[in-house]
Motif scaffolding. Structure first.
Motif, PDB file in Angstrom:
ATOM      1  N   ARG A   1      -3.596  98.380  64.076  1.00  0.00           N
ATOM      2  CA  ARG A   1      -3.942  99.131  62.861  1.00  0.00           C
ATOM      3  C   ARG A   1      -2.680  99.648  62.167  1.00  0.00           C
ATOM      4  NH1 ARG A   1      -7.506 104.126  63.898  1.00  0.00           N
ATOM      5  NH2 ARG A   1      -8.598 102.540  65.077  1.00  0.00           N
ATOM      6  N   SER A   2      -1.743 100.187  62.932  1.00  0.00           N
ATOM      7  CA  SER A   2      -0.519 100.722  62.320  1.00  0.00           C
ATOM      8  C   SER A   2       0.354  99.604  61.748  1.00  0.00           C
ATOM      9  CB  SER A   2       0.265 101.576  63.320  1.00  0.00           C
ATOM     10  OG  SER A   2       0.752 100.809  64.385  1.00  0.00           O
ATOM     11  N   GLN A   3       0.413  98.470  62.428  1.00  0.00           N
ATOM     12  CA  GLN A   3       1.198  97.336  61.930  1.00  0.00           C
ATOM     13  C   GLN A   3       0.592  96.774  60.649  1.00  0.00           C
ATOM     14  OE1 GLN A   3       0.858  95.060  65.508  1.00  0.00           O
ATOM     15  NE2 GLN A   3       2.633  96.023  66.466  1.00  0.00           N
ATOM     16  N   GLU A   4      -0.715  96.598  60.651  1.00  0.00           N
ATOM     17  CA  GLU A   4      -1.383  96.053  59.467  1.00  0.00           C
ATOM     18  C   GLU A   4      -1.211  96.980  58.270  1.00  0.00           C
ATOM     19  OE1 GLU A   4      -5.716  94.447  57.863  1.00  0.00           O
ATOM     20  OE2 GLU A   4      -5.588  95.328  59.867  1.00  0.00           O
ATOM     21  N   THR A   5      -1.392  98.261  58.481  1.00  0.00           N
ATOM     22  CA  THR A   5      -1.234  99.231  57.394  1.00  0.00           C
ATOM     23  C   THR A   5       0.177  99.186  56.831  1.00  0.00           C
ATOM     24  OG1 THR A   5      -2.922 100.661  58.368  1.00  0.00           O
ATOM     25  CG2 THR A   5      -1.410 101.681  56.794  1.00  0.00           C
ATOM     26  N   LEU A   6       1.174  99.092  57.709  1.00  0.00           N
ATOM     27  CA  LEU A   6       2.566  99.037  57.261  1.00  0.00           C
ATOM     28  C   LEU A   6       2.824  97.767  56.452  1.00  0.00           C
ATOM     29  CD1 LEU A   6       5.437 100.117  57.160  1.00  0.00           C
ATOM     30  CD2 LEU A   6       5.834  99.058  59.414  1.00  0.00           C
TER      31      LEU A   6
ATOM     32  N   SER B   1       1.101  98.030  53.084  1.00  0.00           N
ATOM     33  CA  SER B   1       1.709  99.042  52.210  1.00  0.00           C
ATOM     34  C   SER B   1       3.024  98.555  51.609  1.00  0.00           C
ATOM     35  CB  SER B   1       1.932 100.346  52.974  1.00  0.00           C
ATOM     36  OG  SER B   1       3.007 100.235  53.892  1.00  0.00           O
ATOM     37  N   CYS B   2       3.642  97.589  52.266  1.00  0.00           N
ATOM     38  CA  CYS B   2       4.892  97.006  51.753  1.00  0.00           C
ATOM     39  C   CYS B   2       4.635  95.756  50.918  1.00  0.00           C
ATOM     40  CB  CYS B   2       5.827  96.688  52.916  1.00  0.00           C
ATOM     41  SG  CYS B   2       6.468  98.144  53.750  1.00  0.00           S
TER      42      CYS B   2
ATOM     43  N   VAL C   1       7.936  93.484  55.453  1.00  0.00           N
ATOM     44  CA  VAL C   1       8.376  94.866  55.632  1.00  0.00           C
ATOM     45  C   VAL C   1       9.905  94.889  55.539  1.00  0.00           C
ATOM     46  CG1 VAL C   1       8.421  96.883  57.153  1.00  0.00           C
ATOM     47  CG2 VAL C   1       6.388  95.392  57.099  1.00  0.00           C
ATOM     48  N   ASP C   2      10.410  95.420  54.447  1.00  0.00           N
ATOM     49  CA  ASP C   2      11.860  95.431  54.202  1.00  0.00           C
ATOM     50  C   ASP C   2      12.446  96.790  54.592  1.00  0.00           C
ATOM     51  OD1 ASP C   2      14.357  94.603  53.415  1.00  0.00           O
ATOM     52  OD2 ASP C   2      14.031  95.090  51.308  1.00  0.00           O
TER      53      ASP C   2
END
Length: 149
Positions: A24-29, A32-33, A62-63
């Motif tokens: 969940r945290s990886q997907e959201t990140l 969001s990027c 994710v940069d």
């Protein structure tokens, strides 16, 4: 039958089922990027060490600096685990039984110290005599160094 002298435990998938929190945290990140999330990426990330996680998330859009990625994901997962620690069914009974039998247990994990300390605060009293975590200066698993420590 010989008595057990000690037990080593891993954290994720052994004591707790935290994979859904990490996903969940990886997907959201990633989203969001402005990156692309997929089931294949989720599969590749499952159980990956932080260097591989950083590489995969950067490849997905994710940069961010690697340390910032790790800190963000760890903070998100810690928040979820403080709200509800997802224990594997029956594991707390096993830990209590080992403590009652005076069998020392050690947690060996690549998870960050903050996550480990949250778990340690919630285990049955006397369940662990110590831990080795991802913040310790030791070659990570699967190398045997964390177990020797």
């Amino acid at each position: 039958m010989p008595m057990m002298k000690a037990v080593f435990f891993d954290l994720d998938g052994t004591l707790i089922d935290s994979d859904p929190y990490w996903v969940r945290s990886q997907e959201t990140l990633v989203r969001s990027c402005g990156g692309e999330w997929s089931d294949a990426l989720a599969d590749a990330l499952q159980g990956a060490a932080f260097p591989e996680t950083v590489r995969l998330l950067r490849g997905a859009g994710v940069d961010w600096d690697g340390d910032a990625i790790v800190r963000h994901l760890s903070d998100e997962v810690l928040c979820m685990e403080k709200e509800r620690l997802p224990w594997i069914e029956g594991v707390r009974d096993v830990l209590s039984g080992l403590a009652a039998a005076h069998v020392p247990a050690v947690l060996v994990t690549g998870s960050p110290r903050e996550i480990v300390e949250n778990v340690m605060a919630q285990v049955p009293k006397g369940a662990f005599v110590g831990y080795v975590c991802g913040n310790d200066d030791v070659t990570p698993k699967p190398d045997p160094a964390p177990y020797w420590r």
